[in-house]
Each structure stands twice: as structure tokens, then as C-alpha cells.
Design a protein around this motif. Structure first.
Motif, short mmCIF file in Angstrom:
data_model
loop_
_atom_site.label_atom_id
_atom_site.label_comp_id
_atom_site.label_asym_id
_atom_site.label_seq_id
_atom_site.Cartn_x
_atom_site.Cartn_y
_atom_site.Cartn_z
N SER A 2 52.40 27.37 -117.85
CA SER A 2 51.27 27.90 -117.09
C SER A 2 50.27 26.79 -116.78
N LYS A 3 49.64 26.95 -115.63
CA LYS A 3 48.58 26.03 -115.23
C LYS A 3 47.25 26.61 -115.69
N ILE A 4 46.53 25.86 -116.53
CA ILE A 4 45.34 26.39 -117.19
C ILE A 4 44.11 25.55 -116.82
N ALA A 5 43.05 26.23 -116.38
CA ALA A 5 41.75 25.60 -116.13
C ALA A 5 40.86 25.83 -117.34
N VAL A 6 40.07 24.84 -117.70
CA VAL A 6 39.14 24.95 -118.83
C VAL A 6 37.72 24.87 -118.29
N VAL A 7 36.96 25.93 -118.55
CA VAL A 7 35.56 26.00 -118.10
C VAL A 7 34.66 25.94 -119.33
N THR A 8 33.61 25.15 -119.25
CA THR A 8 32.59 25.13 -120.30
C THR A 8 31.24 25.09 -119.62
N ALA A 19 33.72 15.70 -115.90
CA ALA A 19 34.65 16.82 -115.73
C ALA A 19 35.69 16.50 -114.66
N LYS A 20 35.25 15.88 -113.57
CA LYS A 20 36.19 15.52 -112.51
C LYS A 20 37.22 14.50 -112.99
N GLU A 21 36.77 13.57 -113.83
CA GLU A 21 37.69 12.57 -114.36
C GLU A 21 38.69 13.17 -115.34
N MET A 22 38.24 14.18 -116.10
CA MET A 22 39.12 14.81 -117.09
C MET A 22 40.27 15.57 -116.43
N LYS A 23 40.04 16.15 -115.29
CA LYS A 23 41.01 16.97 -114.58
C LYS A 23 41.20 18.30 -115.31
N ASP A 24 41.16 19.38 -114.55
CA ASP A 24 41.32 20.75 -115.05
C ASP A 24 40.13 21.23 -115.87
N VAL A 25 39.01 20.48 -115.85
CA VAL A 25 37.80 20.86 -116.58
C VAL A 25 36.68 21.12 -115.57
N PHE A 26 35.94 22.19 -115.79
CA PHE A 26 34.86 22.59 -114.88
C PHE A 26 33.64 22.97 -115.71
N VAL A 27 32.47 22.47 -115.31
CA VAL A 27 31.25 22.63 -116.11
C VAL A 27 30.23 23.49 -115.37
N VAL A 28 29.79 24.56 -116.02
CA VAL A 28 28.74 25.42 -115.50
C VAL A 28 27.39 24.81 -115.90
N PRO A 29 26.53 24.46 -114.95
CA PRO A 29 25.24 23.85 -115.30
C PRO A 29 24.28 24.89 -115.89
N MET A 30 23.64 24.53 -117.01
CA MET A 30 22.67 25.44 -117.62
C MET A 30 21.37 25.45 -116.80
N PRO A 31 20.81 26.65 -116.59
CA PRO A 31 19.56 26.74 -115.82
C PRO A 31 18.32 26.58 -116.69
N PHE A 32 17.30 25.96 -116.11
CA PHE A 32 16.00 25.78 -116.75
C PHE A 32 14.92 26.24 -115.79
N ASP A 80 44.21 28.64 -107.81
CA ASP A 80 45.02 27.45 -108.07
C ASP A 80 45.60 27.41 -109.48
N TYR A 81 45.04 28.21 -110.39
CA TYR A 81 45.47 28.19 -111.78
C TYR A 81 45.98 29.57 -112.20
N ASP A 82 46.85 29.57 -113.21
CA ASP A 82 47.37 30.84 -113.73
C ASP A 82 46.37 31.51 -114.67
N TYR A 83 45.65 30.70 -115.44
CA TYR A 83 44.69 31.22 -116.41
C TYR A 83 43.43 30.36 -116.42
N VAL A 84 42.33 30.98 -116.85
CA VAL A 84 41.08 30.26 -117.08
C VAL A 84 40.68 30.46 -118.54
N LEU A 85 40.47 29.35 -119.24
CA LEU A 85 39.89 29.37 -120.58
C LEU A 85 38.42 29.03 -120.45
N HIS A 86 37.56 29.97 -120.80
CA HIS A 86 36.12 29.77 -120.68
C HIS A 86 35.55 29.55 -122.07
N ILE A 87 34.98 28.35 -122.31
CA ILE A 87 34.46 27.99 -123.64
C ILE A 87 32.96 27.72 -123.51
N PRO A 88 32.13 28.76 -123.68
CA PRO A 88 30.68 28.57 -123.56
C PRO A 88 30.06 28.09 -124.86
#
Length: 292
Positions: A2-8, A19-32, A80-88
């Protein structure tokens, strides 16, 4: 496989560029919210800008990322991915994990939210571990289970330079902060299982650093000896707006704990920094999963 995306989120300390250099990693920016205006970490708010506003006594508050932003990201990734792993960030520090878990139920098992009980460099390590486990052929469900089972296999100790922001956040009383400032007491905090708690009170930086190194040594000897033996343990130094101090502290740690790799010297995520202020130092350790 499976193709897995990792979100944090940006509490991991992972920048958008990293995150772009890591590949398959996507970062949600924290709001202030700063003096009534909304900012997003590493989008329109840099580390330098944040500390400048902090030292100017700006009114700073944090909040959860918009669930709309997160679900839009999940929807985009699942094209583009089969699954998303979201690690907050740890559920002990924010409701964002529980909120994401509730919305993930609508995705029929395609989005798995991991309550990893971590923040900062230990959360970053979980993201790296997820990538390693995915390359080993583990399924998304297996990775979720492994990371949650190992959530507490990490430790962070933080030396705070000023009591001002702990007082502002209600973590110490004004009277205690005044006495502490007068006596120049340096609080040492710990993060175990995501909770930011008091660990020790000392009189100067030198003693604080010694106390933190002793605590990490004890954790290595009593909590993590099996990982040390297998070469599955790494150290990290984290700081708030004091890179030179952090590099000197890292050198001291390497001299006193020479048999464990010190992997990173990273700035602390801003969501924690706003509660402890500038000039803080931390040492952390975490179990790692190595590529086979």
C-alpha cells in the motif's frame, strides 16, 4: 504494498521544506492568534518573528488546526495514496487528536489517526518511524498499532530560562513566579506521555543541565536498556531561540553519554515555546525503528 501518506502537525518541528524532502510526509501548520491576527507556523510566521512578538509582550494564543483544512488535505492525499496516517500532537496537550479521530471515522478505514502521546522531536521521530515501517512493508493498521504501543518509549526534560510565561499560562502562581524570579530559580520540566509537568527546581543553568543529563541517564538505564543494547535509542537537543547554548549543551551530552547517537539539535515547536519563552533548553531520548 500500500501507498501510505504520513500527516503530522508543526508541533513535530518538521518544517514545510523538510516535509517535501522526506517524501510522503505532510505537515499541518499550527494556528496562532497574535494581537488579534491569525498566523500559521512556518507559513506566515517564522521562528524569529514569533520570538520578536513574544519579547514585545504580544497577546499570543494557540488553537487547533481547522478540521476543514485537515479533511481537505486527507481528501487530496487519498487521490494519490491508499491510506493516510495522521499523527498529531499528544492528546494530553490538545483536543486536536480526538477531533481528528472523530472525523476519520467517515473515511472507512482509509484515514488512521495515531494517538502517539508525543510532541516536538519525539513526535518527529514517530513520523520517521512510520516511514521506516512503511518501507518494511507494514500495513497502515500495523504501523498505527506499533506507534501507539511504543508511544511512551520516549522522554523529554526542559530547562526554562524564565518563569514569566509559565505564570502567564497559569502553570505557576504569580506569587511563586515572583519568589522564583527573586531567587533566580530555574524550573526543570518533563514531558512524559505528552504532559508538561514539573520535574525539579534548581538555582542555575549549570545545575539544571546536570539534572537533565542525570535524568536522561536514569531513563536509559532503567526504562530503555533493551533499546540501548540493540542500538535503537537516540538523543536530541531542543531549544527556544538559543542555538549557541544548544550546541554547547549537545557537546556536554555527547561527552557524558558517548555511546548513544545524538541525532538532532532542533528548535522547539512554537506551541510549546509560547508557554516557556525564549532561552529554554531540552534533552530528549526516544526509541527508534531502524531500516532492516
Amino acid at each position: 504494498m500500500s501507498k501510505i501518506a504520513v500527516v503530522t502537525d508543526s508541533n513535530s518541528g518538521i518544517t514545510q521544506a523538510e516535509a517535501k524532502e522526506m517524501k510522503d510526509v505532510f505537515v499541518v501548520p499550527m494556528p496562532f492568534t497574535i494581537d488579534g491576527e491569525e498566523y500559521f507556523e512556518d507559513i506566515n510566521l517564522t521562528q524569529d518573528e514569533f520570538y520578536q512578538k513574544l519579547t514585545q509582550d504580544a497577546d499570543i494564543s494557540t488553537s487547533q488546526p481547522s478540521i476543514g483544512y485537515i479533511t481537505d488535505l486527507w481528501d487530496k492525499l487519498l487521490k494519490d495514496y491508499d491510506y493516510v496516517l495522521h499523527i498529531p500532537m499528544s492528546s494530553a496537550l490538545s483536543q486536536s487528536c480526538e477531533t481528528a479521530q472523530n472525523f476519520a471515522k467517515e473515511y472507512n478505514g482509509k484515514v488512521l489517526v495515531i494517538d502517539n502521546k508525543r510532541i516536538s522531536v519525539t513526535l518527529k521521530q514517530s513520523v520517521l518511524d512510520a516511514l521506516v515501517l512503511a518501507k518494511q512493508g507494514k500495513s497502515a493498521e500495523e504501523i498505527k498499532n506499533i506507534l501507539e504501543e511504543n508511544a511512551l518509549e520516549s522522554s523529554i526534560y526542559i530547562m526554562v530560562d524564565t518563569l514569566k510565561y509559565l505564570k502567564k499560562g497559569g502553570r505557576v502562581t504569580p506569587a511563586a513566579a515572583a519568589i522564583g524570579t527573586l531567587l533566580r530559580i530555574k524550573p526543570v520540566l518533563q514531558i512524559q506521555g505528552g504532559k508538561l509537568d514539573s520535574f525539579a527546581k534548581v538555582l542555575n543553568d549549570k545545575v539544571a543541565k546536570t539534572k537533565m543529563i542525570e535524568a536522561i541517564k536514569k531513563d536509559i538505564a532503567e526504562r530503555f536498556p533493551q533499546y540501548k543494547e540493540k542500538g535503537e535509542l537516540e538523543l536530541y537537543v531542543v531549544y527556544t531561540n538559543c542555538r549557541d547554548k544548544a550546541e554547547a549543551f549537545a557537546k556536554q551530552i555527547q561527552e557524558e553519554i558517548p555511546d548513544i547517537n545524538l541525532k538532532d539539535i532542533d528548535p522547539l515547536s512554537l506551541s510549546v515555546s509560547c508557554h516557556i519563552g525564549s532561552g529554554a533548553l531540552a534533552v530528549a531520548c526516544s526509541r527508534i525503528f531502524k531500516r532492516q
